[in-house]
Design a protein around this motif. Structure first.
Motif, PDB file in Angstrom:
ATOM      1  N   HIS A  43      19.353 -73.691 -79.506  1.00  0.00           N
ATOM      2  CA  HIS A  43      18.520 -74.881 -79.726  1.00  0.00           C
ATOM      3  C   HIS A  43      19.270 -76.177 -79.420  1.00  0.00           C
ATOM      4  O   HIS A  43      18.670 -77.243 -79.336  1.00  0.00           O
ATOM      5  CB  HIS A  43      17.963 -74.900 -81.160  1.00  0.00           C
ATOM      6  N   GLN A  44      20.607 -76.093 -79.231  1.00  0.00           N
ATOM      7  CA  GLN A  44      21.382 -77.288 -78.890  1.00  0.00           C
ATOM      8  C   GLN A  44      21.544 -77.469 -77.380  1.00  0.00           C
ATOM      9  O   GLN A  44      22.196 -78.407 -76.933  1.00  0.00           O
ATOM     10  CB  GLN A  44      22.767 -77.224 -79.544  1.00  0.00           C
ATOM     11  N   VAL A  45      20.979 -76.570 -76.612  1.00  0.00           N
ATOM     12  CA  VAL A  45      21.106 -76.641 -75.147  1.00  0.00           C
ATOM     13  C   VAL A  45      19.734 -76.894 -74.531  1.00  0.00           C
ATOM     14  O   VAL A  45      18.799 -76.133 -74.746  1.00  0.00           O
ATOM     15  CB  VAL A  45      21.696 -75.321 -74.591  1.00  0.00           C
ATOM     16  N   ARG A  46      19.626 -78.018 -73.812  1.00  0.00           N
ATOM     17  CA  ARG A  46      18.375 -78.325 -73.113  1.00  0.00           C
ATOM     18  C   ARG A  46      18.496 -77.864 -71.664  1.00  0.00           C
ATOM     19  O   ARG A  46      19.488 -78.159 -71.002  1.00  0.00           O
ATOM     20  CB  ARG A  46      18.099 -79.828 -73.139  1.00  0.00           C
ATOM     21  N   MET A  47      17.487 -77.148 -71.206  1.00  0.00           N
ATOM     22  CA  MET A  47      17.495 -76.673 -69.823  1.00  0.00           C
ATOM     23  C   MET A  47      16.507 -77.467 -69.004  1.00  0.00           C
ATOM     24  O   MET A  47      15.380 -77.697 -69.415  1.00  0.00           O
ATOM     25  CB  MET A  47      17.118 -75.198 -69.779  1.00  0.00           C
ATOM     26  N   LEU A  48      16.960 -77.904 -67.848  1.00  0.00           N
ATOM     27  CA  LEU A  48      16.121 -78.674 -66.944  1.00  0.00           C
ATOM     28  C   LEU A  48      16.111 -78.021 -65.568  1.00  0.00           C
ATOM     29  O   LEU A  48      17.177 -77.934 -64.943  1.00  0.00           O
ATOM     30  CB  LEU A  48      16.636 -80.115 -66.847  1.00  0.00           C
ATOM     31  N   PRO A  49      14.997 -77.570 -65.092  1.00  0.00           N
ATOM     32  CA  PRO A  49      13.711 -77.527 -65.798  1.00  0.00           C
ATOM     33  C   PRO A  49      13.774 -76.519 -66.945  1.00  0.00           C
ATOM     34  O   PRO A  49      14.701 -75.727 -67.014  1.00  0.00           O
ATOM     35  CB  PRO A  49      12.732 -77.067 -64.715  1.00  0.00           C
ATOM     36  N   PRO A  50      12.786 -76.553 -67.863  1.00  0.00           N
ATOM     37  CA  PRO A  50      12.817 -75.670 -69.047  1.00  0.00           C
ATOM     38  C   PRO A  50      12.894 -74.186 -68.678  1.00  0.00           C
ATOM     39  O   PRO A  50      13.468 -73.406 -69.420  1.00  0.00           O
ATOM     40  CB  PRO A  50      11.497 -75.990 -69.759  1.00  0.00           C
ATOM     41  N   ASP A  51      12.322 -73.833 -67.554  1.00  0.00           N
ATOM     42  CA  ASP A  51      12.428 -72.449 -67.095  1.00  0.00           C
ATOM     43  C   ASP A  51      13.160 -72.474 -65.751  1.00  0.00           C
ATOM     44  O   ASP A  51      12.552 -72.449 -64.688  1.00  0.00           O
ATOM     45  CB  ASP A  51      11.017 -71.848 -66.945  1.00  0.00           C
ATOM     46  N   PRO A  52      14.494 -72.568 -65.791  1.00  0.00           N
ATOM     47  CA  PRO A  52      15.258 -72.840 -64.568  1.00  0.00           C
ATOM     48  C   PRO A  52      15.161 -71.699 -63.553  1.00  0.00           C
ATOM     49  O   PRO A  52      14.975 -70.541 -63.925  1.00  0.00           O
ATOM     50  CB  PRO A  52      16.691 -73.015 -65.072  1.00  0.00           C
ATOM     51  N   PRO A  53      15.284 -72.047 -62.265  1.00  0.00           N
ATOM     52  CA  PRO A  53      15.161 -71.042 -61.200  1.00  0.00           C
ATOM     53  C   PRO A  53      16.433 -70.215 -61.078  1.00  0.00           C
ATOM     54  O   PRO A  53      17.319 -70.500 -60.276  1.00  0.00           O
ATOM     55  CB  PRO A  53      14.939 -71.897 -59.948  1.00  0.00           C
ATOM     56  N   THR A  54      16.528 -69.179 -61.901  1.00  0.00           N
ATOM     57  CA  THR A  54      17.728 -68.345 -61.879  1.00  0.00           C
ATOM     58  C   THR A  54      17.381 -66.900 -61.567  1.00  0.00           C
ATOM     59  O   THR A  54      16.270 -66.442 -61.811  1.00  0.00           O
ATOM     60  CB  THR A  54      18.468 -68.380 -63.240  1.00  0.00           C
TER      61      THR A  54
END
Ligand code: ZN
Length: 117
Positions: A43-54
């Protein structure tokens, strides 16, 4: 705010605080990736975009997902499928001065799972 981004910029992970410690692990996967991990509660890590292209690689009984950018291949983070209280962010994707300010700890993941210091 500290930002970790892959080489092509397709994905970014943001945390509020720089890691005081990073882990260099010699287990079979980490030594090949050449990564340095900082651990955070998800919960302390923000991902951009929220559903990253991995793309995801799973191993170790399929309990941990290792994510890498679909475009440039940088390993960005790992996420646990069951014990979800922490995740690993690849500090190599953070600005170099962040790593310079952190203590590097060596983990003997190949065998004992203990730190060598
Ligand atoms: Zn990329």
């Amino acid at each position: 705010m500290i930002s970790a981004s892959c080489h092509c910029g397709s994905l970014r992970l943001e945390v509020d605080a720089p890691p005081s410690e990073v882990t260099e692990c010699n287990c079979s996967i980490c030594r090949r990736y050449g990564v340095l991990w900082a651990y955070y509660p998800p919960h302390q890590v923000r991902m951009l975009p929220p559903d990253p292209p991995t793309d995801v690689y799973m191993w170790n009984g399929r309990s941990i997902e290792f994510h890498r950018c679909r475009n440039c291949g940088c390993v960005s983070h790992w996420a646990a499928r069951r014990r979800r209280n922490r995740m690993g962010v690849n500090v190599r994707l953070m600005p170099p001065e962040i790593l310079a300010g952190a203590r590097v700890r060596h983990r003997y993941g190949a065998d004992t799972n203990r730190y060598t210091d």
